[in-house]
Design an enzyme around this catalytic site. Structure first.
Site, short mmCIF file in Angstrom:
data_model
loop_
_atom_site.label_atom_id
_atom_site.label_comp_id
_atom_site.label_asym_id
_atom_site.label_seq_id
_atom_site.Cartn_x
_atom_site.Cartn_y
_atom_site.Cartn_z
N LEU A 148 0.86 -1.17 0.00
CA LEU A 148 0.00 0.00 0.00
C LEU A 148 0.90 1.23 0.00
O LEU A 148 1.73 1.39 0.89
CB LEU A 148 -0.89 0.00 1.25
CG LEU A 148 -1.78 1.23 1.47
CD1 LEU A 148 -2.81 1.37 0.36
CD2 LEU A 148 -2.45 1.15 2.84
N HIS A 149 0.74 2.07 -1.02
CA HIS A 149 1.48 3.33 -1.08
C HIS A 149 0.72 4.37 -0.26
O HIS A 149 -0.50 4.49 -0.37
CB HIS A 149 1.54 3.87 -2.51
CG HIS A 149 2.30 3.04 -3.47
ND1 HIS A 149 3.61 3.31 -3.82
CD2 HIS A 149 1.94 1.93 -4.17
CE1 HIS A 149 4.02 2.42 -4.70
NE2 HIS A 149 3.02 1.58 -4.94
N ILE A 150 1.45 5.15 0.52
CA ILE A 150 0.89 6.34 1.17
C ILE A 150 1.91 7.44 0.93
O ILE A 150 3.11 7.22 1.13
CB ILE A 150 0.60 6.11 2.67
CG1 ILE A 150 0.05 7.39 3.31
CG2 ILE A 150 1.81 5.58 3.42
CD1 ILE A 150 -0.43 7.23 4.76
#
Length: 130
Positions: free
Chosen positions: A97-99
């Site tokens: 998951l990219h944040i």
């Protein structure tokens, strides 16, 4: 062959790690959209969102919430984005998951297909199989 994430977990590849537990690791993306771009991953190589065990998914979401606040405080962005890809669009073959912080004018964008704006009826028809 080990995924890049497994190699980071095993310390075979160097990374800037900001969170780590038995099941989840979070580290700086080596090719960031903006500084503060982090990947949140399970330590085991689950390939897709649907493959994640419930407790791992819950921890990833908890880490994402914590990192959101930390990114907001550290970088004072105009917004924060999350992106998660599956199938052929998951280039790591390991769930991540990219944040990342967003800033007005950062040139990160969304390019849609040529479908264009759709009527409610067309959208309703397209989702009828769900």
């Amino acid at each position: 062959m080990k995924t890049i994430v497994e190699q980071i977990v095993n310390r075979e590849i160097e990374a800037v790690i900001v969170y780590e537990s038995k099941d989840v690791i979070a580290f700086a993306d080596h090719d960031p959209i903006n500084f503060g771009h982090i990947l949140i991953c399970p330590t085991y190589p689950y390939e897709s969102y649907i493959a994640l065990p419930e407790q791992v998914l819950l921890e990833i979401q908890s880490v994402a919430r914590d990192l959101y606040t930390r990114i907001e405080n550290a970088f004072e962005p105009d917004g924060i984005s999350f992106i998660q890809n599956n199938g052929q669009f998951n280039e790591l073959s390991h769930y991540h998951l990219h944040i990342f912080p967003r800033f007005c004018g950062d040139k990160f964008g969304w390019e849609s297909s040529d479908l264009g704006v759709q009527s409610i009826e067309k959208l309703r028809q397209s989702l009828a199989r769900l």
